[in-house]
Design an enzyme around this catalytic site. Structure first.
Site, short mmCIF file in Angstrom:
data_model
loop_
_atom_site.label_atom_id
_atom_site.label_comp_id
_atom_site.label_asym_id
_atom_site.label_seq_id
_atom_site.Cartn_x
_atom_site.Cartn_y
_atom_site.Cartn_z
N ASP A 1 20.66 1.14 12.92
CA ASP A 1 21.76 1.34 13.86
C ASP A 1 21.67 0.36 15.04
O ASP A 1 20.58 -0.07 15.42
CB ASP A 1 21.72 2.78 14.39
CG ASP A 1 22.99 3.16 15.11
OD1 ASP A 1 24.02 2.49 14.90
OD2 ASP A 1 22.96 4.13 15.87
N GLY A 2 22.82 0.02 15.60
CA GLY A 2 22.86 -0.73 16.85
C GLY A 2 23.33 -2.16 16.73
O GLY A 2 23.34 -2.88 17.73
N ASN B 1 31.88 4.49 6.68
CA ASN B 1 32.09 3.14 7.22
C ASN B 1 33.34 2.46 6.65
O ASN B 1 33.83 1.48 7.23
CB ASN B 1 30.87 2.24 6.98
CG ASN B 1 29.69 2.54 7.86
OD1 ASN B 1 28.54 2.28 7.50
ND2 ASN B 1 29.92 3.10 9.03
N ARG C 1 15.19 5.79 12.76
CA ARG C 1 16.52 5.34 13.21
C ARG C 1 16.34 4.48 14.45
O ARG C 1 15.64 4.87 15.39
CB ARG C 1 17.43 6.52 13.52
CG ARG C 1 18.82 6.06 13.95
CD ARG C 1 19.81 7.20 14.07
NE ARG C 1 21.15 6.67 14.34
CZ ARG C 1 22.27 7.20 13.91
NH1 ARG C 1 22.25 8.31 13.20
NH2 ARG C 1 23.43 6.65 14.20
N ARG D 1 20.19 11.26 15.41
CA ARG D 1 20.90 12.08 14.42
C ARG D 1 20.77 11.43 13.06
O ARG D 1 20.41 10.26 12.94
CB ARG D 1 22.36 12.28 14.81
CG ARG D 1 23.11 11.00 15.05
CD ARG D 1 24.60 11.24 15.33
NE ARG D 1 25.24 9.98 15.66
CZ ARG D 1 25.45 9.53 16.90
NH1 ARG D 1 25.08 10.26 17.94
NH2 ARG D 1 26.01 8.36 17.11
C1 FPP Z 1 25.10 0.38 12.04
O1 FPP Z 1 25.28 -0.31 13.26
C2 FPP Z 1 24.94 -0.58 10.96
C3 FPP Z 1 25.79 -0.72 9.92
C4 FPP Z 1 26.99 0.13 9.76
C5 FPP Z 1 25.61 -1.76 8.89
C6 FPP Z 1 24.19 -2.14 8.56
C7 FPP Z 1 24.21 -3.48 7.93
C8 FPP Z 1 23.28 -4.45 8.08
C9 FPP Z 1 22.02 -4.20 8.80
C10 FPP Z 1 23.45 -5.82 7.54
C11 FPP Z 1 23.83 -5.95 6.11
C12 FPP Z 1 22.94 -5.23 5.18
C13 FPP Z 1 22.25 -5.82 4.17
C14 FPP Z 1 21.44 -4.98 3.26
C15 FPP Z 1 22.27 -7.25 3.93
P1 FPP Z 1 26.63 -0.12 14.06
O2 FPP Z 1 27.56 -1.21 13.69
O3 FPP Z 1 27.17 1.26 13.86
O4 FPP Z 1 26.11 -0.32 15.53
P2 FPP Z 1 26.71 0.36 16.84
O5 FPP Z 1 26.37 1.82 16.76
O6 FPP Z 1 25.95 -0.34 17.91
O7 FPP Z 1 28.18 0.09 16.88
#
Ligand code: FPP
Length: 249
Positions: free
Chosen positions: A18-19, A66, A186, A192
């Site tokens: 996350d983040g 998502n 996390r 959560r």
């Molecule tokens: C959550 O952060 C992260 C995701 C929804 C996507 C995770 C994807 C990657 C780490 C890169 C691609 C994966 C691979 C396996 C190559 P967020 O966008 O919800 O962050 P925020 O809470 O700060 O908005």
């Protein structure tokens, strides 16, 4: 800083990455650059887990929910996934990693799904770390899916409802072949589970760090593993019972 004790490593580590978005916004960058930086953290973490001897690493890369994000962000995430499969092919094959997925991957666009599936097939005989990407994944959806299959068996007269137990539901989950996650980690300060491995995490240790996923380094992983090594896992028993069970005969 001391290395995490190898004899007390989690067998199955599951990570909610996350983040990315906030990391980018704090730097005045578009969110997709946060995801791109997050993909580099994936590479570092896979290598570290493999070297440390983790058996199963599950990464929450894209949830069922998502899909509701803005179209350009979904597209950017699909592109990163596509590029990951292309760029990390040799890292995976040369190091005995078995790549697999959990989730409703049929929803992924074919230009992502096909090369991903091909690498999963190609690496299927590997005997090193299992790397499971949770894609279009939801924990509640997964349980519904398993229960629906059991209901169909009951309706067809092949299954007695009284025979439905925890094991029967667990057999219908994507993770049926693996131990339940021992540690769910996390990043980015939220505490959560967000629909991740809900059934399987019933007795998992939970670890939350304020570090944003794109900044996550091996030292942060090792810190989490050291915390895990000092937790006493009781599975509903008393501490004294657990210590008796662990004492040498
Ligand atoms: C959550 O952060 C992260 C995701 C929804 C996507 C995770 C994807 C990657 C780490 C890169 C691609 C994966 C691979 C396996 C190559 P967020 O966008 O919800 O962050 P925020 O809470 O700060 O908005």
């Amino acid at each position: 800083m001391s290395a995490p004790p190898l004899e007390r490593l989690p067998r199955h580590l599951a990570i909610i990455m996350d983040g990315n978005g906030r990391w980018a916004e704090q730097r005045g960058l578009p969110r997709h650059q946060g995801h791109a930086a997050g993909a580099k953290a994936v590479n570092r973490t896979v290598t570290a887990c493999r070297e440390l001897g983790i058996e199963v690493l599950t990464l929450y890369a894209f949830s069922e929910q998502n899909w509701a994000r803005p179209e350009d962000e979904v597209e950017a995430l699909m592109q990163l996934l596509h590029d990951y499969v292309h760029d990390e092919r040799f890292e995976i094959l040369d190091n005995g990693i078995r790549l697999t997925t959990i989730g409703d991957v049929d929803r992924l666009p074919a230009w992502v799904r096909r090369p991903l599936q091909a690498l999963c097939d190609e690496s299927a005989g590997n005997r090193g770390m299992v790397l499971a990407l949770a894609l279009s994944y939801g924990g509640r959806e997964e349980v519904v899916h398993s229960v629906r299959r059991l209901a169909a068996e009951v309706a067809a007269g092949r299954l007695d409802p009284a025979a439905i137990d925890e094991a029967a539901i667990a057999r219908g989950l994507y993770t049926a072949q693996w131990p339940d996650p021992d540690l769910v980690l996390r990043t980015s300060g939220e505490a959560r589970l967000s629909n991740f491995l809900l059934w399987q995490s019933a007795y998992a240790e939970l670890y939350f760090t304020d570090v944003a996923w794109p900044d996550f380094q091996r030292e942060h992983l090792e810190e989490a593993l050291r915390h895990y090594a000092h937790r006493e896992r009781r599975f509903g028993k008393t501490g004294a019972q657990i210590r008796d069970e662990e004492a040498p005969c």
